[in-house]
Design an enzyme around this catalytic site. Structure first.
Site, PDB file in Angstrom:
ATOM      1  N   HIS A  37       0.909  -1.491  -0.241  1.00  0.00           N
ATOM      2  CA  HIS A  37       0.342  -0.280   0.011  1.00  0.00           C
ATOM      3  C   HIS A  37       0.541   1.241   0.149  1.00  0.00           C
ATOM      4  O   HIS A  37       0.321   2.316  -0.369  1.00  0.00           O
ATOM      5  CB  HIS A  37      -0.764   0.296   1.591  1.00  0.00           C
ATOM      6  CG  HIS A  37      -2.134  -1.270   1.697  1.00  0.00           C
ATOM      7  ND1 HIS A  37      -1.765  -1.595   2.192  1.00  0.00           N
ATOM      8  CD2 HIS A  37      -2.975  -1.236   0.864  1.00  0.00           C
ATOM      9  CE1 HIS A  37      -2.754  -2.620   2.251  1.00  0.00           C
ATOM     10  NE2 HIS A  37      -3.401  -2.050   1.343  1.00  0.00           N
ATOM     11  N   GLN A  61     -18.079  -6.578  -2.616  1.00  0.00           N
ATOM     12  CA  GLN A  61     -16.924  -7.893  -3.158  1.00  0.00           C
ATOM     13  C   GLN A  61     -16.165  -8.805  -2.120  1.00  0.00           C
ATOM     14  O   GLN A  61     -15.537  -9.455  -2.229  1.00  0.00           O
ATOM     15  CB  GLN A  61     -15.874  -6.656  -3.685  1.00  0.00           C
ATOM     16  CG  GLN A  61     -15.062  -5.853  -1.932  1.00  0.00           C
ATOM     17  CD  GLN A  61     -14.024  -5.483  -2.649  1.00  0.00           C
ATOM     18  OE1 GLN A  61     -13.849  -4.083  -2.937  1.00  0.00           O
ATOM     19  NE2 GLN A  61     -12.808  -6.132  -2.579  1.00  0.00           N
ATOM     20  N   LYS A 149      -0.005  -7.102  -7.969  1.00  0.00           N
ATOM     21  CA  LYS A 149      -0.290  -7.839  -7.549  1.00  0.00           C
ATOM     22  C   LYS A 149      -2.219  -8.658  -7.767  1.00  0.00           C
ATOM     23  O   LYS A 149      -2.427  -9.951  -7.734  1.00  0.00           O
ATOM     24  CB  LYS A 149      -0.429  -7.632  -5.642  1.00  0.00           C
ATOM     25  CG  LYS A 149      -1.278  -8.684  -4.464  1.00  0.00           C
ATOM     26  CD  LYS A 149      -0.487  -9.233  -4.073  1.00  0.00           C
ATOM     27  CE  LYS A 149      -1.110 -10.477  -2.911  1.00  0.00           C
ATOM     28  NZ  LYS A 149      -2.282 -10.257  -2.735  1.00  0.00           N
ATOM     29  N   ASP A 150      -2.701  -7.193  -7.381  1.00  0.00           N
ATOM     30  CA  ASP A 150      -4.640  -7.884  -7.890  1.00  0.00           C
ATOM     31  C   ASP A 150      -4.111  -7.665  -9.520  1.00  0.00           C
ATOM     32  O   ASP A 150      -5.553  -6.553 -10.422  1.00  0.00           O
ATOM     33  CB  ASP A 150      -5.055  -7.100  -7.213  1.00  0.00           C
ATOM     34  CG  ASP A 150      -5.042  -7.335  -5.605  1.00  0.00           C
ATOM     35  OD1 ASP A 150      -5.409  -8.609  -4.919  1.00  0.00           O
ATOM     36  OD2 ASP A 150      -4.250  -6.427  -5.052  1.00  0.00           O
ATOM     37  N   GLN A 153      -7.904  -7.162 -11.180  1.00  0.00           N
ATOM     38  CA  GLN A 153      -8.672  -6.092 -10.386  1.00  0.00           C
ATOM     39  C   GLN A 153      -8.347  -4.573 -11.635  1.00  0.00           C
ATOM     40  O   GLN A 153      -9.003  -3.543 -11.667  1.00  0.00           O
ATOM     41  CB  GLN A 153      -8.231  -5.838  -9.490  1.00  0.00           C
ATOM     42  CG  GLN A 153      -8.778  -5.350  -8.820  1.00  0.00           C
ATOM     43  CD  GLN A 153      -8.889  -4.891  -6.780  1.00  0.00           C
ATOM     44  OE1 GLN A 153      -9.694  -4.716  -6.096  1.00  0.00           O
ATOM     45  NE2 GLN A 153      -7.655  -3.983  -6.641  1.00  0.00           N
ATOM     46  N   VAL A 176       4.862  -5.481  -4.322  1.00  0.00           N
ATOM     47  CA  VAL A 176       6.433  -5.718  -3.532  1.00  0.00           C
ATOM     48  C   VAL A 176       6.092  -6.714  -1.985  1.00  0.00           C
ATOM     49  O   VAL A 176       5.090  -7.007  -2.316  1.00  0.00           O
ATOM     50  CB  VAL A 176       5.200  -4.699  -1.762  1.00  0.00           C
ATOM     51  CG1 VAL A 176       6.982  -4.268  -1.163  1.00  0.00           C
ATOM     52  CG2 VAL A 176       5.609  -3.038  -2.842  1.00  0.00           C
TER      53      VAL A 176
HETATM   54  P1  AMP Z   1      -6.560  -3.832  -0.719  1.00  0.00           P
HETATM   55  O1  AMP Z   1      -6.729  -2.719   0.500  1.00  0.00           O
HETATM   56  O2  AMP Z   1      -6.026  -5.088  -0.443  1.00  0.00           O
HETATM   57  O3  AMP Z   1      -7.102  -4.186  -1.149  1.00  0.00           O
HETATM   58  O4  AMP Z   1      -5.838  -2.752  -1.769  1.00  0.00           O
HETATM   59  C1  AMP Z   1      -4.886  -1.664  -2.005  1.00  0.00           C
HETATM   60  C2  AMP Z   1      -4.340  -1.443  -2.872  1.00  0.00           C
HETATM   61  O5  AMP Z   1      -2.725  -1.884  -3.267  1.00  0.00           O
HETATM   62  C3  AMP Z   1      -4.511  -2.600  -4.352  1.00  0.00           C
HETATM   63  O6  AMP Z   1      -4.882  -2.017  -5.674  1.00  0.00           O
HETATM   64  C4  AMP Z   1      -3.694  -3.771  -4.588  1.00  0.00           C
HETATM   65  O7  AMP Z   1      -3.330  -4.154  -5.605  1.00  0.00           O
HETATM   66  C5  AMP Z   1      -2.691  -3.395  -3.716  1.00  0.00           C
HETATM   67  N1  AMP Z   1      -1.471  -3.870  -3.496  1.00  0.00           N
HETATM   68  C6  AMP Z   1      -1.894  -4.790  -2.195  1.00  0.00           C
HETATM   69  N2  AMP Z   1      -1.154  -5.857  -2.057  1.00  0.00           N
HETATM   70  C7  AMP Z   1       0.349  -5.181  -2.007  1.00  0.00           C
HETATM   71  C8  AMP Z   1       1.603  -5.850  -2.795  1.00  0.00           C
HETATM   72  N3  AMP Z   1       1.906  -6.443  -2.343  1.00  0.00           N
HETATM   73  N4  AMP Z   1       2.695  -5.101  -3.824  1.00  0.00           N
HETATM   74  C9  AMP Z   1       1.935  -4.079  -4.498  1.00  0.00           C
HETATM   75  N5  AMP Z   1       0.263  -3.601  -3.815  1.00  0.00           N
HETATM   76  C10 AMP Z   1      -0.389  -4.329  -3.562  1.00  0.00           C
END
Ligand code: AMP
Length: 281
Positions: A37, A61, A149-150, A153, A176
């Site tokens: 994040h 979701q 990562k997603d 999405q 990351v």
């Molecule tokens: P989330 O809070 O899991 O919905 O993720 C919020 C954003 O952070 C989304 O765009 C995810 O793809 C990104 N994100 C989550 N984990 C990672 C990671 N390990 N590396 C890069 N971006 C990430």
């Protein structure tokens, strides 16, 4: 740094920033921040005059048997981390602020949502596209930042932005990882010590596939078979899917492919983890 819970107040703050000619960057999240994040927030900080992170655990979701209730939350920690990454304010609405009584409008991105996680989590991307479009309308960012990562999405959001003519630049950011290779995820907190060790099978298998390409084994079926056996050797792992697909369309690759998405979803105990890499030949 402010934490704002209402749409009305958010709109006022954004209007003020825009009236000063400021560019706005948005990082949509469900909170419980980690370096993944924060990398998005730092990039948004570099590229914009005003940076907003949203924290919203979006109920629409989540499937009925998924982890909505137990999804980790820690606002105090998140706000400190976001401030350190240069975020100007956090938009943190309650569920009925986003979906008040009578709410009935949803965004359905077709085709690209059919496979991978879309096939395993019915309604998931409808929920994601709906909340992201709402966030875009509320915050009106110039740029919005999403992690690879997603991967599916990210593709869904890109499709929606193109199809609905939204004037928002979507910025994809690399995955990351922890020092040992595990892709960072808020859901990693669910893992026991043994499961945390077993979870390494995902990133290890991505590296094994890259090695296969290096050695000239480029047939998608050969890669998926080998990776299936590799992950199968981990007793705590249950495979949901292993797919090698075209990274732009998420459909089957031509034989002369140049770039391929290798995407995995694997349950380690009760925790569902996803990971992916782009294979290049
Ligand atoms: P989330 O809070 O899991 O919905 O993720 C919020 C954003 O952070 C989304 O765009 C995810 O793809 C990104 N994100 C989550 N984990 C990672 C990671 N390990 N590396 C890069 N971006 C990430």
């Amino acid at each position: 740094m402010r934490i704002v819970h209402t749409i009305a107040e958010t709109r006022e703050i954004i209007a003020q920033a825009k009236s000063l000619g400021k560019s706005v960057g948005l990082v949509p999240t469900m909170g419980y921040f980690h370096e993944g994040h924060l990398s998005l927030m730092r990039k948004a900080r570099e590229e914009n005059d005003f940076v907003v992170a949203s924290i919203f655990v979006n109920p629409i979701q989540f499937g009925p048997s998924e982890d909505l209730e137990k999804y980790p939350r820690n606002m105090a920690r998140d706000s400190q981390l976001a401030e350190g990454a240069g975020v100007d304010f956090i938009f943190n609405p309650a569920v009925d602020e986003m979906y008040p009584k009578g709410y009935n409008t949803y965004v359905d991105v077709e085709k690209i949502t059919e496979g991978l996680c879309g096939a395993r989590r019915p309604g998931h991307f409808r929920g994601v596209a709906t909340v992201v479009l709402k966030l875009f309308n509320i915050i009106q960012p110039n740029s919005a930042y999403f992690g690879q990562k997603d991967f599916q999405q990210l593709k869904v959001i890109e499709r929606m932005v193109t199809d609905l003519n939204l004037q928002i630049r979507i910025v994809p950011m690399p995955i990351v990882r922890e020092a040992d290779g595990l892709a960072m995820s808020s859901r990693n907190t669910y893992l026991s010590a043994d499961e945390r060790q077993a979870a390494l099978i995902l990133s290890k298998s991505l590296r094994a596939a890259e090695e296969m390409i290096h050695e000239g084994h480029t047939a998608p079926e050969e890669i998926t078979t080998t990776i299936r056996e590799f992950i199968g050797s981990e007793p705590l792992a249950r495979i949901e899917y292993i797919k090698v697909l075209d990274p732009d369309t998420l459909v089957t690759l031509p034989t002369n492919w140049k770039n391929a998405l290798l995407a995995l979803a694997v349950k380690i105990g009760n925790t569902r983890l996803i990971d992916n890499t782009i294979l290049k030949r």
